[in-house]
Design a protein around this motif. Structure first.
Motif, PDB file in Angstrom:
ATOM      1  N   TYR A 120      43.294  37.542  49.434  1.00 25.80           N
ATOM      2  CA  TYR A 120      43.992  37.947  48.197  1.00 25.80           C
ATOM      3  C   TYR A 120      45.435  37.430  48.199  1.00 25.80           C
ATOM      4  O   TYR A 120      45.907  36.881  47.184  1.00 25.80           O
TER       5      TYR A 120
ATOM      6  N   SER B 201      44.988  34.757  40.397  1.00 21.99           N
ATOM      7  CA  SER B 201      44.774  36.204  40.374  1.00 21.99           C
ATOM      8  C   SER B 201      43.289  36.488  40.533  1.00 21.99           C
ATOM      9  O   SER B 201      42.460  35.982  39.773  1.00 21.99           O
TER      10      SER B 201
ATOM     11  N   THR C 292      40.064  39.474  41.627  1.00 19.23           N
ATOM     12  CA  THR C 292      39.643  40.852  41.819  1.00 19.23           C
ATOM     13  C   THR C 292      39.259  41.050  43.284  1.00 19.23           C
ATOM     14  O   THR C 292      39.202  40.086  44.071  1.00 19.23           O
TER      15      THR C 292
ATOM     16  N   GLU D 109      36.155  39.036  44.012  1.00 19.38           N
ATOM     17  CA  GLU D 109      36.448  37.605  44.107  1.00 19.38           C
ATOM     18  C   GLU D 109      37.148  37.290  45.422  1.00 19.38           C
ATOM     19  O   GLU D 109      36.862  36.274  46.065  1.00 19.38           O
TER      20      GLU D 109
ATOM     21  N   SER E 203      34.197  33.535  36.959  1.00 16.85           N
ATOM     22  CA  SER E 203      34.382  34.294  38.194  1.00 16.85           C
ATOM     23  C   SER E 203      34.528  33.342  39.379  1.00 16.85           C
ATOM     24  O   SER E 203      33.749  32.380  39.512  1.00 16.85           O
TER      25      SER E 203
END
Length: 222
Positions: A30, A39, A41, A44, A73
């Motif tokens: 992340y 960015s 999730t 992801e 995605s």
């Protein structure tokens, strides 16, 4: 009892260690994605942990995907890459698809790309319209003229090459059957009956994943 308790403690600590390691991997992915203006999730970011080494070029390409189409995605891009797909080439080809306004989902396009489908040929198939004309079907003293313009559904057009002769034969059989069961006193109502009960959306979908653009039926006395 003490041994059993120790085994449970050891298993719990081992599970906790695995959970912490997985969480740390997700956090690292992340942070690295965020550093490349991508960015993601939680799901992801977890998908990004599949890489032994998370390269900046891949993250930059993912960010470019998100910029032109936020609905994409990163998980799908990762799956494509893990299947030995070329992510940079996929981005270029997807831009071409978007510019063409071809009706296809990204998930389906990934399958086409992995199958080696050439993008311009694929777009041509996506936009291709087929025409069917059956000038005369005779039954019960009636003559039927049939015309149809249709396309293959976007997610299927790269795989399906419709056999127009076989489709014509099937439609002739359907219309002939309809003439045996429909109201022969009102030709306009009979034509609507044929389209609604025999040559409807579900029929075309099961026949060839077809999407009807225009369909005409004219009935006259033979």
């Amino acid at each position: 009892m003490d041994i059993f308790f120790l085994i449970l403690m050891a298993a719990g600590l081992f599970g906790l260690a695995l959970l912490l390691a997985a969480g740390w991997s997700v956090w690292v992915a992340y942070r690295k994605a965020s550093a490349r203006n991508l960015s993601v999730t939680f799901l992801e970011a977890r998908a990004l942990t599949k890489f032994f080494e998370l390269e900046d070029e891949f993250l930059d390409t993912c960010a470019a995907f998100k910029k032109i189409d936020p609905s994409i995605s990163v998980r799908d891009i990762v799956r494509h890459h893990m299947a030995d797909g070329d992510t940079v080439a996929l981005l270029d080809h997807w831009k071409t698809v978007l510019e063409s306004k071809a009706p296809i989902t990204f998930k389906s396009f990934i399958l086409y790309d992995l199958a080696g489908k050439e993008v311009n040929e694929l777009i041509s198939n996506l936009n291709r319209e087929y025409e069917l004309i059956i000038p005369e079907i005779e039954e019960h003293g009636l003559s039927v003229y049939y015309y149809c313009k249709f396309k293959i559904a976007g997610d299927s057009s790269g795989w399906i090459n419709p056999d127009l002769d076989e489709i014509k034969k099937t439609i002739e059989e359907k219309i002939t059957l309809a003439l045996l069961t429909g109201n022969l006193s009102d030709f306009e109502a009979l034509a609507d009956f044929i389209k609604e009960k025999y040559l409807h959306k579900e029929f075309w979908n099961s026949l060839c994943h077809g999407r009807v653009q225009e369909q005409q039926i004219r009935i006259t006395k033979g």
